[in-house]
Write a protein that holds these residues in place. Structure first.
Motif, mmCIF file in Angstrom:
data_model
loop_
_atom_site.group_PDB
_atom_site.id
_atom_site.type_symbol
_atom_site.label_atom_id
_atom_site.label_comp_id
_atom_site.label_asym_id
_atom_site.label_seq_id
_atom_site.Cartn_x
_atom_site.Cartn_y
_atom_site.Cartn_z
ATOM 1 N N ILE A 169 0.855 -1.182 0.000
ATOM 2 C CA ILE A 169 0.000 0.000 0.000
ATOM 3 C C ILE A 169 0.891 1.231 0.000
ATOM 4 N N ALA A 170 0.558 2.196 -0.826
ATOM 5 C CA ALA A 170 1.211 3.500 -0.828
ATOM 6 C C ALA A 170 0.100 4.532 -1.028
ATOM 7 N N ARG A 171 -0.201 5.302 0.007
ATOM 8 C CA ARG A 171 -1.319 6.252 -0.041
ATOM 9 C C ARG A 171 -0.906 7.595 0.532
ATOM 10 N N ASP A 172 -1.557 8.626 0.013
ATOM 11 C CA ASP A 172 -1.372 9.976 0.517
ATOM 12 C C ASP A 172 -2.657 10.448 1.171
ATOM 13 N N PHE A 173 -2.497 11.114 2.301
ATOM 14 C CA PHE A 173 -3.634 11.642 3.056
ATOM 15 C C PHE A 173 -3.396 13.129 3.319
ATOM 16 N N ARG A 174 -4.426 13.915 3.091
ATOM 17 C CA ARG A 174 -4.372 15.338 3.432
ATOM 18 C C ARG A 174 -5.309 15.556 4.610
ATOM 19 N N PHE A 175 -4.861 16.329 5.564
ATOM 20 C CA PHE A 175 -5.637 16.556 6.771
ATOM 21 C C PHE A 175 -6.308 17.929 6.725
ATOM 22 N N VAL A 176 -7.585 17.938 7.091
ATOM 23 C CA VAL A 176 -8.381 19.164 7.125
ATOM 24 C C VAL A 176 -8.885 19.391 8.547
#
Length: 185
Positions: free
Chosen positions: A96-103
């Motif tokens: 798994i390789a994922r990007d997450f942006r936090f709001v």
């Protein structure tokens, strides 16, 4: 820069991203209780198999806005599953390789979700990265895992031969009724 002060079970996302920190580790599959329910294994199997992970924080501006915290997550493991064709154990490599942006909050995440290519999560001072890892592994598992070639030949039959023979030996009720109606004048 690697920071050992960042704990994966209570990660301050803003601080982690601002520090451009990196953390990594591994732990046995047995630590992931929800995932363990879906695996084809014994307790010894789960204790001997490890999940390897790495997380990197960054802070990047979005178009017309201020910098937001980001998390890049990579996970690797060998998942012991049950082949849905032969019903034997099958080991599948999961990467798994994922990007997450936090709001800031759920409302902002829901408002931006349709336009965003990355996953949106709510920023937290005590974010559980290990729970996110477990969630991502569960979602990455195939719905119907299969061997490329099963170790034993699979008998592909819908019923046994004696079942077919029993059907042929049993008289058809409508045929018997037809004989009775023809016998009366």
């Amino acid at each position: 820069m690697t920071q050992q002060t960042h704990r994966p079970d209570r990660l301050d996302i803003r601080s982690f991203a601002q520090d451009a920190a990196q953390i990594n580790g591994s732990f046995p599959l047995s630590k992931l209780e929800r995932l363990a329910q879906d695996l084809y294994r014994t307790e010894a199997d789960l204790a001997s198999k490890n999940v390897q992970w790495a997380a990197t924080g960054s802070s990047m501006p979005i178009a017309g806005g201020v910098a937001q915290p980001w998390l890049h997550l990579e996970v690797k493991l060998q998942a012991p599953l049950q082949c849905q064709r032969c019903l034997q154990a099958v080991e599948l490599q999961v990467e798994i390789a994922r990007d997450f942006r936090f709001v800031k909050n759920e409302e902002e995440a829901m408002a931006q979700d349709d336009e965003a290519d990355e996953e949106l999560l709510v920023v937290s001072k005590q974010f559980d990265l290990l729970e996110l890892i477990e969630d991502e592994i569960i979602m990455a598992l195939p719905f119907a895992p299969l061997h490329e070639v099963c170790p034993r030949p699979v008998k592909l039959a819908s019923s046994a031969e004696d079942f077919e023979a029993a059907l042929e030996a049993k008289p058809n009720a409508f045929a018997a009724l037809g004989i009775l109606t023809k016998a009366k004048p």
